[in-house]
Design a protein around this motif. Structure first.
Motif, mmCIF file in Angstrom:
data_model
loop_
_atom_site.group_PDB
_atom_site.id
_atom_site.type_symbol
_atom_site.label_atom_id
_atom_site.label_comp_id
_atom_site.label_asym_id
_atom_site.label_seq_id
_atom_site.Cartn_x
_atom_site.Cartn_y
_atom_site.Cartn_z
ATOM 1 N N VAL A 95 0.834 -1.203 0.000
ATOM 2 C CA VAL A 95 0.000 0.000 0.000
ATOM 3 C C VAL A 95 0.867 1.250 0.000
ATOM 4 C CG1 VAL A 95 -1.693 1.321 1.325
ATOM 5 C CG2 VAL A 95 -1.927 -1.158 1.125
ATOM 6 N N ALA A 96 1.933 1.220 0.798
ATOM 7 C CA ALA A 96 2.821 2.388 0.885
ATOM 8 C C ALA A 96 3.507 2.669 -0.446
ATOM 9 C CB ALA A 96 3.872 2.164 1.975
ATOM 10 N N VAL A 97 3.869 1.619 -1.172
ATOM 11 C CA VAL A 97 4.513 1.817 -2.472
ATOM 12 C C VAL A 97 3.563 2.505 -3.440
ATOM 13 C CG1 VAL A 97 5.306 0.576 -4.528
ATOM 14 C CG2 VAL A 97 6.219 -0.002 -2.293
ATOM 15 N N LEU A 98 2.316 2.034 -3.493
ATOM 16 C CA LEU A 98 1.336 2.675 -4.372
ATOM 17 C C LEU A 98 1.097 4.123 -3.951
ATOM 18 C CD1 LEU A 98 -1.244 -0.253 -4.726
ATOM 19 C CD2 LEU A 98 0.426 0.532 -6.423
ATOM 20 N N ALA A 135 7.073 2.771 5.741
ATOM 21 C CA ALA A 135 7.212 1.509 5.018
ATOM 22 C C ALA A 135 8.674 1.118 4.888
ATOM 23 C CB ALA A 135 6.564 1.608 3.644
ATOM 24 N N LEU A 136 9.526 2.117 4.660
ATOM 25 C CA LEU A 136 10.959 1.851 4.610
ATOM 26 C C LEU A 136 11.439 1.267 5.935
ATOM 27 C CD1 LEU A 136 13.876 2.083 3.571
ATOM 28 C CD2 LEU A 136 13.811 4.512 4.121
ATOM 29 N N MET A 137 10.936 1.784 7.057
ATOM 30 C CA MET A 137 11.300 1.239 8.361
ATOM 31 C C MET A 137 10.834 -0.215 8.504
ATOM 32 S SD MET A 137 12.886 3.715 9.881
ATOM 33 C CE MET A 137 13.484 4.081 8.226
ATOM 34 N N VAL A 138 9.614 -0.499 8.041
ATOM 35 C CA VAL A 138 9.074 -1.860 8.130
ATOM 36 C C VAL A 138 9.937 -2.828 7.330
ATOM 37 C CG1 VAL A 138 7.112 -3.333 7.519
ATOM 38 C CG2 VAL A 138 6.712 -1.093 8.562
#
Length: 502
Positions: free
Chosen positions: A175-178, A318-321
């Protein structure tokens, strides 16, 4: 999420050929792998952190160095993609070095990866995620304690998501990428339209994209080298998809699309974003005073600007995840080979969630400790974070060197595997030249001299553990990657290893 192609049992058999048992759950599709690499590169994060630096060094023309760096990164990605389809294991760089050269070589690649993960993630969360979150929430003049609290909260949630399950982490990341793609591209296009229509005053035309300058005392060559670091800093980490290969379905065939696709998409979209953001600069004083958020606020107003920055914060989360997942897989992979202190604990996988919980907790403790160090020693922390820029490129260099000189000892290709074929030599040579140039740029300038000492200190600690703790284990045969069980794929370190033509 299985899709067509190799049955999951074939993926598990591949892990078995390398002497391991399938413990991690295979559930990641090609898009999830693509999202992992795309999120680690994160054009939103990289551009936000480094845009002003590039403009300051060379002026607006600096953005045209982005595609040049992109070509270099793609060359390196081609090498790593071939290795990823031959050796699709967690902790990819460590495994590649171990299988191509030997356990000591793999150890130093893994140690550099741990050092990068230990400092790079805290640097982003403390110096970028937390301050931008304060901007989004309208927290003016936040105290250092508030910044620390936000940073620790984001880290904690990112690791908790990974402990719950890799599927949950993947869904959040997808979802974060989109959101990142839509948010950053839409923002760049919107700013471009506002600039074209003259919605507000701007002191330049399209020719602004070719304007250039240097800082006092800097030659143009020096300025070009430093300005290129915007792309160098951002377009790294594409191999992260290979780090979670043991959790992918049809890993050998989806990895090439994931890694190479993430690089190409990041380069293209990043270029569009840079053009839109650069043309939107109303004046150097606005950019210098408040960075990109000030530029957005000038054109869009405070509320809409905060909304778009909120999308960037989500991308950074999202990068942290993803980074938490990658750190844990590296620790797990090295512990599985008894390469780390406490390996017996770090290699455990939770029977229900199928996640390496002890490795995740170790990564969390390491990251939290570095964040707290940053809170207490801001100046030293900034230098330490700067030192991490060179670490992924040292890893790339070690892997490419191993690939070039020991390529015939990597597992042979089977039908459908990605293979460079007759272009392997050209790709190897070009990627090697590119990496040497990048590493020189990241180490020779006076600005990075102090940071180099941190890297050397980390390597000294890695060498100390190798001498005192690891080498005795290796000599007793208690550590190191196990030999391949499938004799079609000769083990790189075996005394009778045969050479296999690519």
């Amino acid at each position: 999420m299985t899709g067509p192609g190799r049955h999951p049992s074939e993926d598990e058999a591949t892990v078995g050929e390398f002497g391991y048992t399938q413990e991690l759950q295979r559930s990641l599709s090609w898009f999830s792998l693509f999202s992992v690499s795309f999120s680690v590169m994160s054009i939103a994060t990289g551009v936000f952190l480094n845009f002003t630096f590039g403009i300051a060094q060379l002026g607006p023309v600096s953005i045209w160095l982005w595609p040049a760096v992109g070509v270099g990164q793609l060359l390196v990605a081609l090498v790593l993609t071939e290795l990823g389809t031959r050796i699709p294991l967690a902790g990819a760089g460590y495994q590649w070095g171990s299988r191509l050269v030997g356990p000591a070589y793999g150890w130093f690649i893994g140690a550099l990866g741990i050092l990068y993960a230990a400092v790079g993630v805290p640097g982003i969360v403390y110096l970028a995620v937390a301050p931008l979150t304060e901007y989004v929430l309208g927290i003016d003049d936040a105290s250092p304690r508030t910044t620390l609290f936000i940073a620790l909260l984001v880290l904690t949630v990112a690791y908790l998501v990974n402990i719950i399950s890799v599927q949950v982490a993947a869904r959040i990341n997808n979802v974060a990428v989109l959101a990142e793609i839509l948010g950053t591209v839409v923002l760049a296009v919107l700013l471009f339209v506002l600039w074209v229509t003259g919605a507000k005053d701007s002191d330049h035309g399209v020719g602004y994209l070719t304007e250039h300058h240097t800082l006092p005392g800097h030659s143009y060559g020096y300025a070009v080298a430093l300005a290129s670091l915007v792309g160098v800093y951002t377009l790294a980490g594409f191999e992260a998809a290979a780090d979670v290969a043991e959790e992918a379905v049809d890993a050998k065939r989806v990895l090439p699309r994931a890694i190479l696709g993430s690089v190409v998409v990041s380069v293209v979209l990043g270029m569009l974003v840079l053009i839109g953001f650069t043309l939107a600069i109303p004046g150097d004083e606005v950019l210098a005073a408040g960075g990109l958020p000030a530029v957005f606020q000038y054109w869009l107003g405070e509320g809409l600007a905060r909304t778009f920055v909120g999308v960037v914060v989500f991308a950074m989360f999202a990068l942290m995840v993803v980074s938490a997942a990658v750190i844990a897989r590296l620790l797990y992979a090295m512990a599985r080979d008894n390469m780390l202190p406490g390996s017996a604990l770090l290699r455990r996988v939770h029977p229900t969630t199928k996640t390496p919980v002890p490795a995740l907790l170790a990564g969390y403790v390491l990251n939290v400790a570095v964040v707290i160090f940053g809170y207490n020693s801001a100046n030293a922390f900034g230098t330490l974070v700067g030192a991490t820029a060179v670490l992924p490129y040292l890893v790339y260099l070690l892997i490419v060197l191993a690939y070039g000189f020991r390529r015939r000892r990597r597992p042979a290709a089977v039908d459908g595997d990605f293979d460079l074929g007759r272009f392997a030599g050209v790709v190897f040579g070009a990627s090697l030249v590119y990496l040497v140039a990048v590493i020189l740029t990241l180490t020779l300038p006076d600005e990075f001299r102090r940071a180099n000492y941190y890297v050397l200190g980390g390597l000294a600690l890695a060498a100390l553990w190798w001498l005192v703790g690891l080498r005795p284990r290796l000599e007793r045969g208690e550590a190191g990657a196990p030999p391949l069980l499938d004799q079609r794929h000769p083990h790189a370190d075996g005394p009778n290893a045969q050479e296999v033509e690519g």
